[in-house]
Motif scaffolding. Structure first.
Motif, PDB file in Angstrom:
ATOM      1  N   ASP A   5     -65.793 -86.065 -46.389  1.00  0.00           N
ATOM      2  CA  ASP A   5     -65.904 -84.635 -46.737  1.00  0.00           C
ATOM      3  C   ASP A   5     -67.162 -84.388 -47.546  1.00  0.00           C
ATOM      4  O   ASP A   5     -67.848 -83.368 -47.369  1.00  0.00           O
ATOM      5  CB  ASP A   5     -64.670 -84.178 -47.523  1.00  0.00           C
ATOM      6  CG  ASP A   5     -63.400 -84.201 -46.668  1.00  0.00           C
ATOM      7  OD1 ASP A   5     -63.543 -84.133 -45.423  1.00  0.00           O
ATOM      8  OD2 ASP A   5     -62.300 -84.290 -47.239  1.00  0.00           O
ATOM      9  N   ASP A   8     -70.047 -84.190 -45.224  1.00  0.00           N
ATOM     10  CA  ASP A   8     -70.086 -82.896 -44.526  1.00  0.00           C
ATOM     11  C   ASP A   8     -70.637 -81.796 -45.432  1.00  0.00           C
ATOM     12  O   ASP A   8     -71.448 -80.969 -44.995  1.00  0.00           O
ATOM     13  CB  ASP A   8     -68.686 -82.521 -44.045  1.00  0.00           C
ATOM     14  CG  ASP A   8     -68.191 -83.449 -42.940  1.00  0.00           C
ATOM     15  OD1 ASP A   8     -69.052 -84.048 -42.269  1.00  0.00           O
ATOM     16  OD2 ASP A   8     -66.965 -83.563 -42.758  1.00  0.00           O
ATOM     17  N   ARG A   9     -70.208 -81.774 -46.703  1.00  0.00           N
ATOM     18  CA  ARG A   9     -70.694 -80.753 -47.629  1.00  0.00           C
ATOM     19  C   ARG A   9     -72.194 -80.923 -47.895  1.00  0.00           C
ATOM     20  O   ARG A   9     -72.932 -79.944 -47.980  1.00  0.00           O
ATOM     21  CB  ARG A   9     -69.901 -80.812 -48.941  1.00  0.00           C
ATOM     22  CG  ARG A   9     -68.466 -80.291 -48.822  1.00  0.00           C
ATOM     23  CD  ARG A   9     -67.856 -80.038 -50.192  1.00  0.00           C
ATOM     24  NE  ARG A   9     -67.700 -81.265 -50.950  1.00  0.00           N
ATOM     25  CZ  ARG A   9     -66.610 -82.037 -50.907  1.00  0.00           C
ATOM     26  NH1 ARG A   9     -65.591 -81.698 -50.120  1.00  0.00           N
ATOM     27  NH2 ARG A   9     -66.513 -83.120 -51.640  1.00  0.00           N
ATOM     28  N   GLN A  12     -73.988 -79.490 -44.918  1.00  0.00           N
ATOM     29  CA  GLN A  12     -73.968 -78.020 -44.920  1.00  0.00           C
ATOM     30  C   GLN A  12     -74.944 -77.455 -45.950  1.00  0.00           C
ATOM     31  O   GLN A  12     -75.570 -76.419 -45.722  1.00  0.00           O
ATOM     32  CB  GLN A  12     -72.554 -77.519 -45.191  1.00  0.00           C
ATOM     33  CG  GLN A  12     -71.572 -77.803 -44.055  1.00  0.00           C
ATOM     34  CD  GLN A  12     -70.140 -77.478 -44.420  1.00  0.00           C
ATOM     35  OE1 GLN A  12     -69.865 -76.975 -45.518  1.00  0.00           O
ATOM     36  NE2 GLN A  12     -69.216 -77.767 -43.495  1.00  0.00           N
ATOM     37  N   ALA A  13     -75.050 -78.157 -47.083  1.00  0.00           N
ATOM     38  CA  ALA A  13     -75.961 -77.697 -48.140  1.00  0.00           C
ATOM     39  C   ALA A  13     -77.401 -78.111 -47.859  1.00  0.00           C
ATOM     40  O   ALA A  13     -78.293 -77.831 -48.660  1.00  0.00           O
ATOM     41  CB  ALA A  13     -75.522 -78.254 -49.489  1.00  0.00           C
ATOM     42  N   LYS A  14     -77.617 -78.777 -46.711  1.00  0.00           N
ATOM     43  CA  LYS A  14     -78.947 -79.222 -46.291  1.00  0.00           C
ATOM     44  C   LYS A  14     -79.592 -80.203 -47.268  1.00  0.00           C
ATOM     45  O   LYS A  14     -80.812 -80.263 -47.412  1.00  0.00           O
ATOM     46  CB  LYS A  14     -79.879 -78.019 -46.062  1.00  0.00           C
ATOM     47  CG  LYS A  14     -79.394 -77.103 -44.947  1.00  0.00           C
ATOM     48  CD  LYS A  14     -80.382 -75.974 -44.687  1.00  0.00           C
ATOM     49  CE  LYS A  14     -79.900 -75.093 -43.532  1.00  0.00           C
ATOM     50  NZ  LYS A  14     -80.829 -73.997 -43.245  1.00  0.00           N
TER      51      LYS A  14
END
Length: 842
Positions: A5, A8-9, A12-14
């Motif tokens: 997880d 993945d975060r 998403q936050a690049k």
């Protein structure tokens, strides 16, 4: 799975890229899978996989960050080196990057870094090298106990051999230190607890394997390697279903010497890629020994030394170009071009080629760029290796021919080089402020082995004993050609060069320079930098007053009342500064000593090699033709370049002329000594120095001049070509073409003899071919008796006109040079001692 997880975060936050996220997930999944297979519960496996994956990622990030910083630091230091150099000598400055150049920028060259690193690693192995280096002029290669070293490395105490146990410990220390030096230079090489020994395999053997591509090799290695210890960079073990495919890729890479490329970053073990012997980890000593016996290249000892020398090159490359060498080369060229552009814009006086042809700094930088790129290919990327399996076979055959040729025609080279090296050494010692006569005494002790302790002390202090170190080093030193061909022909060449004393002479001369310089450091330790007799030489190597003040505080070695300061003692001494600073100072002093040793006993330079054969590869038609043509031309060109550059350093025209006059006169006189010794060794009485009118003989002194400056190594070859009616083209094409021409002519004579042609002289031509091209036929102390007892007797037994042949040889010699023989052709024995009074007859 909270850890996934987090990935993945982060995606998403690049904060990471998709590629990095996929790599992290795969790493975690592989570790989790291995943990479950080992019996962990799912919860414990998740925690373990998260901890391991996080640790590995952080370690890789730290290593990459360190490498990036080191590369940036390299670029800054490189720019400073260009700024500190003379813009009129951009070409010299570029040359100094590779091999060090007198009067160029004060940087340490790739060659000097390599020599220093090799000496440091071999210092751990001094006792092993002393035991297993070639004995009896290379006729004996000790093997007893080598297999026990392998067994001790895999299982301590398993052989019961105390010496093997000590050598195994020394080997581990040397390779561990190599990893430290490489990582200190910015490289990334993991310390592998499981790795024991290199497994360097013969490409020709791999090419010759029958059956499906590598089928036998793959089947063998499926059983030999330890799959539990071979892992991917992501920490995962290699899947059993993927093992054959991995070994297939390894085989292709090894067979082509790394030219078979796979996806960047893929199939890389901890510490190296597929072409790196560290990838294959063998399960036990028996597996390693079986693989070595079936596929290995050379003896166990030779393989170990090859690994040490390869590690030294790897360390030196990182020191010279940064941890990313290809990027470092581009950074260096960019810095050089900007430096040249600034010099042109600043209206700095333009440089002059050869000292008198005007050019621009931009033009000089363009030529320097070409040199750097070619030198980088030759010294770093490896154009000395064939490109594929087929060219490896061709290169091996051509290398065999060159090895046999060198063993045939370089047998008397010591008579020329041994004398001329005294002159070049005296020049360097005088410039360094060292006592020449004391150095002569040191050399005689080294050469005669009267002093056995000092060479051992020097070797343990990171100086290399050439006579114990490399096969055919003397031939490589004189020809500039990398070793190729089978071990058998390399050993034949090596044995001949040892028999001529050339190898032993080079080793004694190098150790003499090391002893004299380290002794001088101790003798001068109470002098300030400005008072040093060798101040100018120190400055030419980039050594400053601060460097000297730190080095002279280094503890002194005392051997039988003689004191020495060894630069590497400075690293672990009580001197102030960080370890990196102490390494830097030691590197400077080691580079100075090693470079001066190479200038005192000159060996071929990269610039000369590239000028003659470019960046061509062996195993190709252009590569082999150019190597043949260049065989005996590298050394004279290096001598010429070295002395021309030294002369140009003089600030005045009279100084330049005076230096060159000194060199020409000195080299001619020492060349004359070589000519006299060569004639005596060939069974002739010396040629007269004078003509009948009491005027110097132009013929003799022309021979002396040609024998000087390194041209002595081609004397026999050129003389043989003239005697046998060879054309200028055949002579210029080199000995490989010359031998091929002789073979064709001999085949023609054989055909005539088979057809019953009464004018055929096959026996005579075969005798001439054998006496000219047989290994060892020109060994100076064996030359006259071997010719008389072997070749002349063979001719008597096979040619009814042998007596007439011998008479014509003596008549031709008397007509051409006025010389008679003390060991005449066809005679049963010598007629007396050489008549040295012939030298001064008028």
């Amino acid at each position: 799975m909270a850890w996934l997880d987090c990935i993945d975060r982060a995606l998403q936050a690049k904060r990471i890229t998709g590629k990095k996220a996929d790599e992290a997930r795969e790493r975690y999944a592989n570790i989790y899978k291995e943990a479950i297979a080992d019996g962990m519960s799912p919860g414990d496996a998740e925690t373990h996989a998260a901890d391991q994956a996080t640790g590995q990622i952080e370690a890789e990030k730290a290593a990459k960050k360190s490498a990036d910083f080191k590369q940036m630091q390299f670029s800054v230091n490189d720019w400073r080196a260009w700024q500190a150099s003379d813009p009129k000598r951009i070409g010299w400055n570029a040359n100094s990057v590779i091999e060090g150049t007198i009067g160029a920028s004060p940087r340490i060259s790739l060659n000097d870094f390599t020599t220093t690193a090799e000496g440091r690693l071999k210092s751990f192995l001094a006792d092993m090298i002393d035991k297993y280096s070639p004995k009896m002029i290379g006729l004996v290669y000790p093997k007893a106990g080598l297999e026990n070293i392998v067994r001790e490395l895999y299982e301590a105490g398993s052989s019961g051999d105390r010496a093997a146990s000590a050598f195994a410990t020394s080997w581990t220390k040397a390779t561990d230190y190599g990893v430290k030096l490489y990582n200190t230079a910015g490289g990334i090489l993991n310390h592998l607890e499981e790795w024991r020994l290199p497994q360097m395999q013969n490409r020709v053997k791999l090419v010759k394997l029958g059956g499906k591509e590598g089928e036998t090799w793959i089947k063998d290695h499926m059983q030999w390697v330890d799959w539990s210890k071979m892992i991917w960079p992501n920490g995962a073990h290699i899947d059993p279903l993927d093992r054959e495919r991995v070994l297939s890729e390894v085989f292709k890479t090894m067979k082509t010497g790394g030219d078979y490329r796979i996806k960047p970053g893929e199939y890389r073990g901890a510490g190296g890629g597929l072409a790196d012997h560290r990838f294959l980890i063998y399960k036990d000593a028996d597996s390693w020994l079986t693989a070595h016996q079936k596929y290995g290249d050379g003896s166990i000892y030779e393989m170990m030394m090859q690994d040490i020398e390869g590690m030294a090159r790897r360390i030196a490359t990182a020191q010279s170009f940064g941890p990313k060498p290809a990027l470092g080369l581009e950074q260096m060229i960019s810095n050089m071009k900007k430096f040249a552009a600034d010099a042109d814009l600043g209206r700095d006086n333009p440089p002059k080629e050869l000292g008198f042809i005007p050019t621009t700094h931009h033009d000089a930088a363009t030529k320097a760029e070409n040199f750097l790129r070619d030198a980088f290919k030759a010294k770093v990327e490896g154009t000395n290796a064939p490109q594929n399996g087929s060219s490896a076979v061709i290169a091996g055959l051509a290398g065999d021919a060159r090895n046999l040729i060198m063993s045939a025609v370089l047998g008397s080279v010591y008579l020329y080089q041994g004398t001329q090296d005294f002159f070049t050494a005296a020049l360097r010692y005088r410039l360094a402020g060292l006592p020449v006569m004391h150095a002569t005494g040191t050399y005689l002790k080294m050469f005669s082995t009267a002093d056995k302790e000092l060479p051992k002390l020097l070797m343990r202090s990171s100086f290399i004993n050439l006579a114990q170190s490399r096969i055919a080093h003397a031939a490589t030193r004189l020809t500039g050609l990398e070793p190729q061909g089978s071990r058998i022909t390399q050993r034949i060449s090596d044995t001949v060069m040892r028999a001529t004393l050339t190898e032993w002479h080079a080793a004694a001369a190098r150790f003499t320079t090391a002893a004299e310089f380290t002794g001088a450091l101790a003798d001068w330790r109470n002098l300030t930098f400005d008072k040093l007799p060798g101040k100018a030489m120190f400055e030419s190597h980039g050594i400053t007053a601060a460097d000297w003040d730190a080095m002279r505080a280094t503890p002194v070695h005392n051997l039988k009342g003689h004191e020495f300061i060894f630069p590497d003692d400075h690293i672990t001494g009580t001197s102030t500064g960080s370890e990196s600073e102490r390494f830097g100072r030691a590197d400077k002093f080691m580079a100075m000593i090693n470079q001066e040793a190479k200038l005192a006993t000159i060996e071929t330079q990269v610039a000369a090699q590239l000028a003659l054969k470019g960046a061509t590869r062996p195993g190709t038609l252009p590569g082999e033709l150019l190597r043949s043509a260049a065989m005996f031309k590298n050394f004279p060109l290096t001598m010429f370049n070295t002395h021309i550059r030294q002369a140009l350093l003089s600030p005045t025209i009279p100084g330049k002329i005076g230096y060159m006059a000194q060199v020409v006169l000195g080299m001619t006189l020492f060349g004359a000594v070589g000519v006299v010794l060569h004639d005596v060794a060939a069974g002739k009485n010396p040629e007269s120095l004078f003509e009948k009118g009491h005027i110097t003989s132009p013929e003799f002194w022309t021979r002396a001049a040609l024998a000087s400056g390194g041209f002595g190594i081609v004397g026999d070859f050129i003389a043989g070509n003239l005697e046998h009616g060879k054309t200028l083209g055949e002579t210029m094409a080199g000995p490989l073409v010359g031998e091929g021409s002789d073979l064709i002519n001999l085949a023609g004579e054989a055909a005539k003899a088979a057809a019953g042609d009464p004018k055929s002289h096959f026996a005579r031509k075969a005798n001439e071919f054998g006496s000219r091209w047989a290994p060892g036929s020109t060994i100076w102390w064996l030359r006259a008796p071997l010719r008389a007892m072997l070749w002349d007797n063979l001719l008597k037994a096979t040619d009814p006109q042998a007596a007439e042949v011998f008479r014509r040889r003596q008549a031709a010699t008397l007509k051409n040079t006025g010389q008679t023989y003390w060991y005449p052709p066809g005679a049963e024995g010598p007629t007396g001692f050489p008549d040295l009074t012939a030298l001064v007859r008028k």
